[in-house]
Write a protein that holds these residues in place. Sequence first.
Motif, short mmCIF file in Angstrom:
data_model
loop_
_atom_site.label_atom_id
_atom_site.label_comp_id
_atom_site.label_asym_id
_atom_site.label_seq_id
_atom_site.Cartn_x
_atom_site.Cartn_y
_atom_site.Cartn_z
N HIS A 195 -45.83 113.69 70.04
CA HIS A 195 -45.32 114.08 68.74
C HIS A 195 -46.36 114.83 67.91
CE1 HIS A 195 -41.60 111.73 69.19
NE2 HIS A 195 -42.37 110.89 69.87
N LEU A 196 -47.58 114.82 68.35
CA LEU A 196 -48.61 115.49 67.57
C LEU A 196 -48.37 117.00 67.56
CD1 LEU A 196 -51.78 113.54 68.69
CD2 LEU A 196 -50.51 113.32 66.53
N GLY A 197 -48.41 117.62 66.38
CA GLY A 197 -48.29 119.06 66.27
C GLY A 197 -46.88 119.57 66.31
N GLN A 198 -45.86 118.69 66.41
CA GLN A 198 -44.50 119.18 66.46
C GLN A 198 -43.99 119.33 65.04
OE1 GLN A 198 -42.06 116.67 68.83
NE2 GLN A 198 -43.03 117.23 70.76
N GLY A 199 -43.32 120.42 64.79
CA GLY A 199 -42.73 120.68 63.48
C GLY A 199 -41.47 121.47 63.65
N ALA A 200 -40.99 122.03 62.57
CA ALA A 200 -39.72 122.75 62.59
C ALA A 200 -39.79 123.99 63.45
CB ALA A 200 -39.30 123.10 61.17
N ASP A 201 -41.01 124.55 63.67
CA ASP A 201 -41.12 125.81 64.40
C ASP A 201 -41.28 125.61 65.89
OD1 ASP A 201 -43.10 127.12 61.69
OD2 ASP A 201 -40.91 127.17 62.02
N ASN A 202 -41.53 124.45 66.37
CA ASN A 202 -41.75 124.27 67.81
C ASN A 202 -40.83 123.20 68.38
OD1 ASN A 202 -42.98 122.13 66.59
ND2 ASN A 202 -44.82 122.19 67.90
N LEU A 203 -39.55 123.22 67.96
CA LEU A 203 -38.57 122.31 68.50
C LEU A 203 -38.34 122.61 69.97
CD1 LEU A 203 -35.91 122.25 65.63
CD2 LEU A 203 -37.68 120.55 66.11
N VAL A 204 -38.16 121.62 70.78
CA VAL A 204 -37.89 121.78 72.19
C VAL A 204 -36.43 121.45 72.45
CG1 VAL A 204 -38.48 121.02 74.52
CG2 VAL A 204 -40.26 121.18 72.75
N ALA A 205 -35.68 122.38 72.99
CA ALA A 205 -34.27 122.16 73.28
C ALA A 205 -34.07 122.09 74.79
CB ALA A 205 -33.43 123.28 72.69
N ARG A 206 -33.08 121.32 75.21
CA ARG A 206 -32.74 121.21 76.62
C ARG A 206 -31.23 121.26 76.76
NH1 ARG A 206 -30.33 116.48 77.40
NH2 ARG A 206 -30.96 114.60 76.23
N MET A 229 -27.02 123.10 73.75
CA MET A 229 -28.40 122.62 73.87
C MET A 229 -28.60 121.49 72.87
SD MET A 229 -29.58 124.75 76.16
CE MET A 229 -31.37 124.64 76.06
N VAL A 230 -29.51 120.56 73.22
CA VAL A 230 -29.81 119.45 72.32
C VAL A 230 -31.29 119.43 72.02
CG1 VAL A 230 -27.87 118.02 73.11
CG2 VAL A 230 -30.09 117.83 74.24
N ARG A 231 -31.66 118.80 70.89
CA ARG A 231 -33.05 118.69 70.47
C ARG A 231 -33.74 117.62 71.31
NH1 ARG A 231 -30.09 119.41 65.76
NH2 ARG A 231 -30.76 121.16 64.45
N GLN A 232 -34.74 118.00 72.05
CA GLN A 232 -35.43 117.08 72.95
C GLN A 232 -36.19 116.00 72.19
OE1 GLN A 232 -35.51 116.96 76.31
NE2 GLN A 232 -36.80 115.13 76.23
N GLU A 233 -36.88 116.38 71.10
CA GLU A 233 -37.73 115.42 70.42
C GLU A 233 -36.93 114.48 69.53
OE1 GLU A 233 -36.81 117.93 67.06
OE2 GLU A 233 -37.08 118.23 69.21
N GLU A 234 -35.64 114.72 69.41
CA GLU A 234 -34.82 113.85 68.59
C GLU A 234 -33.91 112.97 69.44
OE1 GLU A 234 -34.44 116.73 64.67
OE2 GLU A 234 -32.65 116.01 65.71
N GLN A 235 -34.35 112.68 70.66
CA GLN A 235 -33.55 111.84 71.54
C GLN A 235 -33.16 110.56 70.82
OE1 GLN A 235 -34.61 111.40 75.73
NE2 GLN A 235 -36.47 112.47 75.19
N GLU A 236 -31.88 110.24 70.94
CA GLU A 236 -31.40 108.98 70.44
C GLU A 236 -31.13 108.07 71.63
OE1 GLU A 236 -29.05 110.63 66.49
OE2 GLU A 236 -27.96 109.73 68.15
#
Length: 415
Positions: A195-206, A229-236
């Motif tokens: 999670h370090l360095g992740q922000g609105a500009d570097n979202l990872v989608a899968r 596509m879904v947001r990878q870092e927001e896995q529920e």
Amino acid sequence: MKRLWPLTARGTGALALAIGCFVLANELGVVELMYFGMLLLAVLAAGWVSLHLVRRTDRVTRSLSPDVGTVGRPSTVVARVGVRSPFATAPGTWEDGLPKGVSGIARGSFPAIGSGFIGTEKIVELEYTITSARRGVHSLGPLTVTSTDPFLLTRRRTVFSDHAKITIAPAVIELSPLTNLLGDAGGTLHSHTNHLGQGADNLVARPYVPGDSMRRIHWRASAHRGDLMVRQEEQESTPDAVVVLDRGVLRFTGDAMSATGADPGFEAAVSVAISVITRLVHDGYAVDVIDSDGTPLADRIDGNDMTAVEDVRTRFAMLTARRDDSLQRLPKLFHGVVTGPVVLVVGRLDRADAEALGPIVHHSSLPLLFAVAPTPDALDRAHDAGWHAASIGPDSDVAVAWSTAVERGVSRAFR
């Protein structure tokens, strides 16, 4: 087992009367008394022969309801005795052997069996209720049946050496739910560095896969790719929890390692651990159950999988303490990970232990600590470190201790 006198009260009286007839016949010269005495002896002999020379084949099986018992709760035992006898048998009595720590009235009347052919087996069901005060695997038996002849003059004790193993699991205490924390207690274990360095500009989608929540769809990436596509870092995912049961024998007594149910403190810890596991899984948490040295005490339990909880409870029936003491090294297991609730159940806890366990607090959304035998200042030091701690001795109200710790932790989490 004491040797059984082969005659009943009636048979003993008949024997005494026969002897008296012989004495009087000799003293008074009355031959009829001699004949009467011989007749009584003949009847006694016939009764003894009917019990000992007529072969009978018997077998005993037992069943427990429910299949796994619980400490402090009654269970029903049904013993089934298969009897083959060409002659009718008179009523008798039975008694089943109960091990130490298991109480109940395991005796009663054995019914009469009608005559039948050699190949015909008749089943006699004997039912009784037991209550176990000790967790573990216990052995029932042997079953003893005392039978009498049709004249009720002689008796025979038959001991069936068959034993049955029964499993008594730890008691589960009803605890208040953690529903207020669902969705806020953290997801699956993940590394800080993910999670370090992740922000609105570097979202990872899968790419979207069936089962993903619609709330996770990344609409801009979907429009660009032409596929959902879904947001990878927001896995529920099912929120995680970790339950740690410290089994170090140095924090209990030597009895905790030698036998189940022998140390009240260890029994309290095991009961609290399985109660917490039951509560968390029921509330939807995926639970990892480990020892303080990192050894898994059960496979990972998915949220709401109560069948798996029953399996763990059965496994806990045979749990004992171990020799090594690794509690103060426990924080190393949480290095680099973050999870939801962490529930630590320990035996003896002192100030040094509380200080050593402090770093775990920063890796959990709800750190709960329960100690069987804390020193006077240990819980205060644990509170200062961020734990929501309480004492859970054998005489403590665990439900109240749990509610108090949880309420304190929830209020802090939502500040």
